[in-house]
Design a protein around this motif. Sequence first.
Motif, mmCIF file in Angstrom:
data_model
loop_
_atom_site.group_PDB
_atom_site.id
_atom_site.type_symbol
_atom_site.label_atom_id
_atom_site.label_comp_id
_atom_site.label_asym_id
_atom_site.label_seq_id
_atom_site.Cartn_x
_atom_site.Cartn_y
_atom_site.Cartn_z
ATOM 1 N N GLU A 267 -67.880 32.322 86.985
ATOM 2 C CA GLU A 267 -69.138 32.476 86.252
ATOM 3 C C GLU A 267 -70.196 31.534 86.807
ATOM 4 O O GLU A 267 -69.890 30.533 87.464
ATOM 5 C CB GLU A 267 -68.947 32.184 84.754
ATOM 6 N N ASP A 268 -71.450 31.868 86.502
ATOM 7 C CA ASP A 268 -72.564 30.978 86.805
ATOM 8 C C ASP A 268 -73.090 30.320 85.532
ATOM 9 O O ASP A 268 -74.190 29.771 85.509
ATOM 10 C CB ASP A 268 -73.686 31.738 87.514
ATOM 11 N N ILE A 269 -72.283 30.395 84.476
ATOM 12 C CA ILE A 269 -72.570 29.736 83.209
ATOM 13 C C ILE A 269 -71.291 29.059 82.734
ATOM 14 O O ILE A 269 -70.233 29.225 83.346
ATOM 15 C CB ILE A 269 -73.049 30.745 82.130
ATOM 16 N N LEU A 270 -71.379 28.293 81.645
ATOM 17 C CA LEU A 270 -70.198 27.679 81.052
ATOM 18 C C LEU A 270 -69.959 28.305 79.673
ATOM 19 O O LEU A 270 -70.536 27.872 78.673
ATOM 20 C CB LEU A 270 -70.389 26.168 80.917
ATOM 21 N N PRO A 271 -69.132 29.355 79.612
ATOM 22 C CA PRO A 271 -68.874 29.996 78.325
ATOM 23 C C PRO A 271 -68.202 29.045 77.329
ATOM 24 O O PRO A 271 -67.387 28.205 77.724
ATOM 25 C CB PRO A 271 -67.922 31.149 78.693
ATOM 26 N N LYS A 272 -68.528 29.200 76.062
ATOM 27 C CA LYS A 272 -67.912 28.352 75.047
ATOM 28 C C LYS A 272 -66.421 28.617 74.924
ATOM 29 O O LYS A 272 -65.665 27.763 74.434
ATOM 30 C CB LYS A 272 -68.601 28.580 73.701
ATOM 31 N N ASN A 273 -65.975 29.781 75.366
ATOM 32 C CA ASN A 273 -64.550 30.106 75.277
ATOM 33 C C ASN A 273 -63.697 29.331 76.278
ATOM 34 O O ASN A 273 -62.480 29.284 76.137
ATOM 35 C CB ASN A 273 -64.341 31.611 75.479
ATOM 36 N N VAL A 274 -64.316 28.749 77.297
ATOM 37 C CA VAL A 274 -63.538 27.986 78.269
ATOM 38 C C VAL A 274 -63.299 26.583 77.713
ATOM 39 O O VAL A 274 -64.217 25.781 77.592
ATOM 40 C CB VAL A 274 -64.260 27.882 79.626
ATOM 41 N N ASP A 275 -62.042 26.310 77.383
ATOM 42 C CA ASP A 275 -61.654 24.983 76.913
ATOM 43 C C ASP A 275 -61.111 24.220 78.121
ATOM 44 O O ASP A 275 -59.931 24.334 78.471
ATOM 45 C CB ASP A 275 -60.606 25.093 75.808
ATOM 46 N N PHE A 276 -61.969 23.446 78.768
ATOM 47 C CA PHE A 276 -61.578 22.761 79.998
ATOM 48 C C PHE A 276 -60.487 21.727 79.756
ATOM 49 O O PHE A 276 -59.759 21.366 80.681
ATOM 50 C CB PHE A 276 -62.802 22.107 80.641
ATOM 51 N N ASP A 277 -60.355 21.244 78.520
ATOM 52 C CA ASP A 277 -59.312 20.268 78.220
ATOM 53 C C ASP A 277 -57.921 20.893 78.263
ATOM 54 O O ASP A 277 -56.925 20.197 78.466
ATOM 55 C CB ASP A 277 -59.553 19.649 76.837
ATOM 56 N N ILE A 278 -57.855 22.194 78.052
ATOM 57 C CA ILE A 278 -56.569 22.906 78.077
ATOM 58 C C ILE A 278 -56.096 23.119 79.511
ATOM 59 O O ILE A 278 -54.900 23.169 79.796
ATOM 60 C CB ILE A 278 -56.705 24.272 77.362
ATOM 61 N N ILE A 279 -57.045 23.254 80.436
ATOM 62 C CA ILE A 279 -56.745 23.628 81.824
ATOM 63 C C ILE A 279 -56.389 22.390 82.641
ATOM 64 O O ILE A 279 -57.118 21.404 82.647
ATOM 65 C CB ILE A 279 -57.948 24.361 82.446
ATOM 66 N N ASP A 280 -55.259 22.455 83.331
ATOM 67 C CA ASP A 280 -54.803 21.318 84.138
ATOM 68 C C ASP A 280 -55.387 21.311 85.542
ATOM 69 O O ASP A 280 -55.590 20.252 86.126
ATOM 70 C CB ASP A 280 -53.269 21.322 84.230
#
Length: 453
Positions: free
Chosen positions: A236-249
């Motif tokens: 994406e070229d945006i940061l969707p609210k659905n992306v929980d970066f803390d969950i992703i390693d």
Amino acid sequence: MKYYNNILETIGNTPLVKINKLTKDVKALVLAKVETTNPGNSVKDRMAVKMVEDAEERGWIKPGGTIIEGTSGNTGMGLALAAIAKGYKLICVLADKQSKEKMDILRAVGAEVVVCPTAVEPEDPRSYYSVSKRLAAETPNSWYVNQYDNLANRQAHYEQTGPEIWEQTEGKITHFVVGVGTGGTISGVGKFLKEQNPDIKIWGIDTYGSVFKKYHETGIFDENEIYPYITEGIGEDILPKNVDFDIIDKFTKVTDKDAAIYTRRLAREEGIFVGNSAGAAIKGLLQLQEELTEDDVVVVLFHDHGSRYVGKMFNDDWMRERGFLEETKKTALDLIESHANLPLVSLMSEELISHAVSKMRDFKISQIPVMKDGEFVGLVDDKTIFELLIDNPSIVDDPISSVMKDPLPVVEASANIDKISKLINRDTPAVLVKLDNGKYNIITRYDIIDAIA
């Protein structure tokens, strides 16, 4: 009797399938969560219905209303199924990079399709984000889904996809790998799995032209990372609210070419006919395979069905135009394929230079072999003639034999491209190919460039 009350009840319970050939060098057990068995042939069915049901509970959509959404096509299909079952209208806004098959399928299930340019900023009024919002504001009794920021998206995967994977692997899963677009799948599944076992690794697959990987690693939203790309459904070229970066390693990026190639390989080597993001996901896993052990159980989620990419990744011409097709023209016969049916243009040594100029003009060529008594005895080219004409225009009436260079090398039709390439240099612009029928053809610098570029 056993039956479902409507098509929406068939969503979920998709199979886990072992990947064999593509992961033969991977130490871990690799399992694909094949979401194509959903009725809309995509993982997006799950969250599409969840978002509609959530909107109904919240009163955001009324009977007979219109659902409006910007989509890469798969969410639109899931919304179309929900709209049909529940009696809503649907308008889908797509970027023009999406496959024609996706657009045709959406129209087939009754959706109105609006197509917007890809290569514009999200804030641009022509972008599919902006057009979706505008249509929602202009359409009476409508609801703008906004799958990127609608948290019912990831909740669907927390409630459904995550528990399915946990149960199917009997809790033995150690890694979950998936392409990241809206972020709903990776965040919902990842949250559930980490609640069961915090040691499970969640790996996101990104694409070049997307901001996710750098933002995850640095916290910097770098607009220099953004540029058009071909891979569909991820990045994406945006940061969707659905992306929980803390969950992703971890994130890894996969090129458009690799995503396309591995999409085709999944079909041909595993018999799994899936879409573009699946190719990216399996290639991303292979890029990270050194971090895996024999005790690991990896689940890679395959988003959608290959039928939506028949005109793109599964089309040889489309792949060839983008330089994605893994094919190498290895022999002289391959290199002359585009002009094999054309006779070799040649000159006799006693002809005049003016004849050479005429043939170069008529046939739009830059070098011509010279013959005498049935043998190749020399070569005349535009560079030589140009240099001579500049100094002495009257040479056009001289015989070709007076200015010709050494004859071109001759190779057999079976000669490989490496051998041919070594024969072509500054002084030797081409080689002749002796064919099985006794005739000759020519390989020029351009033929070599065309074969390897």
